[in-house]
Scaffold this motif. Structure first.
Motif, PDB file in Angstrom:
ATOM      1  N   LYS A   1       0.831  -1.209   0.000  1.00 39.58           N
ATOM      2  CA  LYS A   1       0.000   0.000   0.000  1.00 39.58           C
ATOM      3  C   LYS A   1       0.863   1.256   0.000  1.00 39.58           C
ATOM      4  O   LYS A   1       0.543   2.238  -0.670  1.00 39.58           O
ATOM      5  CB  LYS A   1      -0.933  -0.004   1.211  1.00 39.58           C
ATOM      6  CG  LYS A   1      -2.054  -1.040   1.125  1.00 39.58           C
ATOM      7  CD  LYS A   1      -2.956  -0.967   2.346  1.00 39.58           C
ATOM      8  CE  LYS A   1      -4.088  -1.987   2.250  1.00 39.58           C
ATOM      9  NZ  LYS A   1      -4.973  -1.940   3.439  1.00 39.58           N
TER      10      LYS A   1
ATOM     11  N   SER B   1       1.747   6.998  -6.740  1.00 36.42           N
ATOM     12  CA  SER B   1       0.705   7.933  -7.164  1.00 36.42           C
ATOM     13  C   SER B   1       1.186   9.381  -7.234  1.00 36.42           C
ATOM     14  O   SER B   1       0.518  10.241  -7.814  1.00 36.42           O
ATOM     15  CB  SER B   1      -0.499   7.848  -6.204  1.00 36.42           C
ATOM     16  OG  SER B   1      -0.135   8.301  -4.907  1.00 36.42           O
TER      17      SER B   1
ATOM     18  N   GLN C   1       2.166   1.861  -3.425  1.00 34.47           N
ATOM     19  CA  GLN C   1       1.123   2.415  -4.291  1.00 34.47           C
ATOM     20  C   GLN C   1       0.949   3.913  -4.058  1.00 34.47           C
ATOM     21  O   GLN C   1       0.776   4.683  -5.009  1.00 34.47           O
ATOM     22  CB  GLN C   1      -0.188   1.671  -4.046  1.00 34.47           C
ATOM     23  CG  GLN C   1      -0.194   0.242  -4.560  1.00 34.47           C
ATOM     24  CD  GLN C   1      -1.436  -0.537  -4.151  1.00 34.47           C
ATOM     25  OE1 GLN C   1      -2.228  -0.067  -3.331  1.00 34.47           O
ATOM     26  NE2 GLN C   1      -1.617  -1.727  -4.729  1.00 34.47           N
TER      27      GLN C   1
END
Length: 286
Positions: free
Chosen positions: A67, A74, A70
């Motif tokens: 996570k 981004s 990610q």
């Protein structure tokens, strides 16, 4: 030109004193320039490093790491993310600092897992580091620019003191050269007086002595060039192997040493000519 070299020989110990002053001055200037230019080079490499090392909290699960990756991906300024385990980090430390650090293997490993985040542009590393620090499961975020700022502060101080010391040494060298030329002038006082009586211009009288000063500077640059060249090549081989694992490097000897050598020769000739010019100017006023 030949007469100026003969004059250097006639002046004996005064010529040796002037040559010694030039040699010591240019040696210190050469060493100082080599250090400053390489520190600036490494500092620039660090500042332009586009990577941010995001240290992951110990105990973070694989799912939480995914996570976090990610979230980092981004960010608009991120181009690439690479995972480096704490075992890999320890291997890098052992490669850089020695086998003694093998003691910290296994459960004793104090290092963190790391996400190595590459920025699209060097100036974006600061922004990425700030954003990463705010994210969950992040212990710290480090980037090259932080080290560069500290390094540049040190470089600024070294440059200020280095320039002051160099100017003082150059002044001493000019002073000794001017005294050497002055003795030459006094020993040839009658000859110069006759030249002036037959209509020789000040410029015609002045040039042989200026050449003598230039020869003093040129000859005085030989030993510093040899010491700086051999010393730098030797240190380059030692330090470069240590820096290899960091991704940074020193200036390669070839072009760099040619530039340093040329600069030392020019400085030597200039301070020699200036020292001679000062002596002749005072004498020709009489």
């Amino acid at each position: 030109m030949v007469e100026s070299l003969k004059s250097l020989k006639r002046n004996g110990w005064m010529s040796v004193a002037a040559l010694s002053a030039v040699t010591v001055t240019l040696l210190l200037v050469g060493i100082l320039l080599s250090i400053l230019m390489n520190v600036n080079k490494v500092a620039s490499d660090i500042e332009n490093d586009v990577q941010v090392r995001v240290l992951i909290n110990r105990g973070t699960t694989k799912e939480q790491e995914t996570k976090l990756k990610q979230k980092l991906s981004s960010l608009d300024s991120v181009s690439k993310i690479k995972f480096s385990s704490k075992e890999r980090e320890l291997k890098n430390v052992i490669g850089s600092y020695g086998k003694e650090f093998k003691l910290f293997g296994g459960d004793d490993n104090p290092l963190n897992d790391v996400f190595v985040v590459s920025a699209k542009k060097p100036e974006q590393t600061v922004k990425i580091a700030k954003e990463a620090k705010k994210m969950k499961h992040v212990y710290d975020a480090k980037y090259g620019g932080a080290s560069a700022k500290k390094l540049f502060n040190i470089v600024d101080n070294v440059q200020k003191w280095g320039i002051a010391i160099s100017l003082l040494l150059l002044f001493v060298a000019v002073f000794l050269i001017s005294n050497t030329i002055r003795i030459t002038i006094l020993s040839r006082k009658n000859e110069i007086a006759i030249m002036r009586l037959v209509g020789a211009t000040n410029g015609f009288i002045r040039w042989p002595f200026i050449l003598e000063g230039a020869w003093t500077g040129l000859i005085g640059a030989i030993i510093p060039i040899i010491i700086v060249d051999f010393g730098y090549v030797w240190l380059y081989g030692i330090i470069s192997s240590s820096l290899a694992s960091t991704g940074y490097s020193l200036l390669t000897p070839g072009v760099f040493l040619f530039q340093i050598d040329t600069l030392l020769i020019v400085i030597g000739i200039v301070i020699g000519a200036i020292g001679s010019g000062i002596s002749m100017r005072r004498f020709l006023r009489i």
